[in-house]
Enzyme design. Structure first.
Site, PDB file in Angstrom:
ATOM      1  N   ASP A 125       0.964  -1.273   0.106  1.00 38.94           N
ATOM      2  CA  ASP A 125       0.195   0.050  -0.010  1.00 38.94           C
ATOM      3  C   ASP A 125       0.843   1.454  -0.011  1.00 38.94           C
ATOM      4  OD1 ASP A 125      -1.604  -2.214   0.762  1.00 38.94           O
ATOM      5  OD2 ASP A 125      -3.038  -0.852   1.484  1.00 38.94           O
TER       6      ASP A 125
ATOM      7  N   ARG B 269      -0.533   1.557  17.022  1.00 39.13           N
ATOM      8  CA  ARG B 269      -0.798   2.822  16.153  1.00 39.13           C
ATOM      9  C   ARG B 269      -0.943   4.131  16.846  1.00 39.13           C
ATOM     10  NH1 ARG B 269       0.441  -0.364  12.270  1.00 39.13           N
ATOM     11  NH2 ARG B 269      -1.026  -1.267  11.279  1.00 39.13           N
TER      12      ARG B 269
ATOM     13  N   ASP C  95      -7.763   1.002  11.667  1.00 38.35           N
ATOM     14  CA  ASP C  95      -6.549   1.749  11.792  1.00 38.35           C
ATOM     15  C   ASP C  95      -6.569   3.347  11.603  1.00 38.35           C
ATOM     16  OD1 ASP C  95      -4.837  -0.218  12.997  1.00 38.35           O
ATOM     17  OD2 ASP C  95      -3.988  -1.006  11.077  1.00 38.35           O
TER      18      ASP C  95
ATOM     19  N   SER D  81      -2.702  -9.270   4.086  1.00 42.23           N
ATOM     20  CA  SER D  81      -2.465  -8.251   4.549  1.00 42.23           C
ATOM     21  C   SER D  81      -1.875  -8.471   6.028  1.00 42.23           C
ATOM     22  CB  SER D  81      -3.634  -7.276   4.520  1.00 42.23           C
ATOM     23  OG  SER D  81      -3.342  -6.138   5.396  1.00 42.23           O
TER      24      SER D  81
END
Length: 422
Positions: A15, A95, A124, A176
């Protein structure tokens, strides 16, 4: 005129590799790539070089492992926070710290934009953006997955081919993944059908329990105020301690879960998570708390842990409530100091022994042998008082259902028995 600067959360994966090129095409800007080393097994020199080759004006590799373990993982461990009784919050904890790092660099570089590669369906995006807003609301966020024309990772792979961007993903193997020192997650691919059993080759950190050694392995974990500080009597820093437990857990097939979870954005998703060392630590910490904490504190702390886990999952780390909950948790951990012996065997982590100078367990009180500290006859009075509301309710129910004659009989029996006067 000086170009606008955009700070990009960069991993060098599918990504963000595409996003870096896409940003330069769309905005004619400087892109500052920031990669956080949270313990993932990557060649960070290669990631840095790739960022420059694909157009970054600057590339930062920031080692956040120590801060991640000490200031994020340990507070969650002390709280006993597990999302939906299964997920040990590996991605969720990382995160906020990553977003904080992005804000720090944006402020240093004079950038007013931060870009992330989170999808519009995932959690996220919320975790990154709530943190950014909490720390610097003047910074604007760019989220390509919410605005570009590409709809799938197959589209990204095609884009990479057209722009000669080197990637590792293929259409056939398209999981992923998110990895850090605490865990690795796997989503997508054949996992999207919940009837498909995950394939054994999905493992990155661990192995299947049936492939683990046939002999059990033991490790003693020592805690001070709820924080793990030593293995088998050897004092270790936080990163080294967790790394060693990861190695033990991985070898013994511990910590792989396959769950359907409720995302914050309202849909269910399936993920396979490997958390070898973390699974051992949660079991050990829980065992030590059972030895030390009183019943009311344990029960109330479990209620708090549920709220805490949801807040972390939802990205609400930098909030007054999270700070207040952590303060409560820290007070419960004041005497959670001691050692737990763990037995590791074929996918399981068993607490098999525990000790602490602050233990509330007393062999004198708990023994079935004769003792001088507990008079068993006292239990009768305790039971009478403890069950009194139940007795009154039963008498009342019988009076209401039995009629007046039965009531009189009941009243006389109760009165003569000396138990209750109506």
């Amino acid at each position: 005129m000086e170009k606008q600067k955009i700070v990009l959360a960069y991993s060098g994966g599918l990504d963000t590799s595409i996003i870096l090129t896409w940003l330069k095409e769309k905005y004619d800007c400087e892109v500052i790539a920031v990669c956080c080393d949270a313990g993932q097994k990557e060649d960070f020199k290669e990631i840095e070089e790739k960022a420059y080759k694909t157009g970054a004006s600057k590339a930062y590799i920031v080692d956040i492992k120590k801060e991640f373990v000490e200031d994020y993982i340990w507070p969650v461990l002390k709280a006993g926070a597990i999302y939906e009784n299964a997920y040990l919050l590996g991605t969720s904890m990382a995160r906020p710290l990553m977003a904080k790092t992005l804000v720090d660099i944006a402020e240093k570089e004079g950038a007013f934009y931060i870009c992330h590669g989170c999808t519009g369906k995932g959690n996220d995006q919320v975790r990154f953006e709530t943190t950014i807003k909490a720390l610097n609301p003047a910074i604007k966020v760019i989220a390509p997955w919410r605005i570009w024309d590409m709809q799938s990772r197959e589209d990204l792979i095609q884009y990479a081919k057209e722009h000669n961007i080197p990637i590792h993903q293929t259409v056939e193997k398209i999981y992923s993944r998110d990895e850090n020192i605490w865990h690795i997650s796997h989503e997508g691919g054949n996992l999207e059908n919940p009837w498909n059993e995950y394939k054994k080759d999905i493992h990155v950190l661990s192995c299947e329990p049936e492939d683990a050694p046939d002999k059990a392995e033991y490790v003693e974990i020592s805690f001070e105020k709820g924080v793990p500080v030593a293995l088998d009597g050897e004092k270790l820093d936080a990163v080294t301690l967790l790394t060693k437990l990861n190695e033990m857990g991985s070898k013994n097939g511990i910590g792989t879960i396959d769950i359907i979870e409720n995302r914050l954005v309202g849909m269910k998703s399936r993920g396979v998570y490997e958390t070898p060392g973390g699974t051992i630590l949660f079991a050990a910490h829980m065992a030590l708390e059972r030895l030390i904490l009183d019943r009311d504190t344990m029960q109330y702390k479990n209620i708090v842990a549920q709220k805490f886990s949801q807040m972390i999952y939802d990205g609400l780390w930098f909030t007054p409530l999270r700070n207040a909950i952590s303060a409560f948790v820290d007070s419960t951990q004041e005497y959670v100091t001691g050692t737990v012996k763990m037995k590791l065997y074929k996918g399981n982590a068993f607490p098999c022994a525990s000790k602490s100078d602050y233990s509330l367990y007393s062999e004198e009180f708990a023994t079935f042998s004769a003792d001088d500290v507990y008079n068993q006859r006292d239990a009768e009075g305790f039971i009478n008082l403890f069950s009194l509301p139940l007795k009154i309710r039963a008498i009342q129910k019988e009076q209401l259902e039995g009629g007046s004659k039965h009531n009189e009989t009941l009243e006389r029996k109760v009165y003569k028995g000396g138990e209750f006067i109506c």
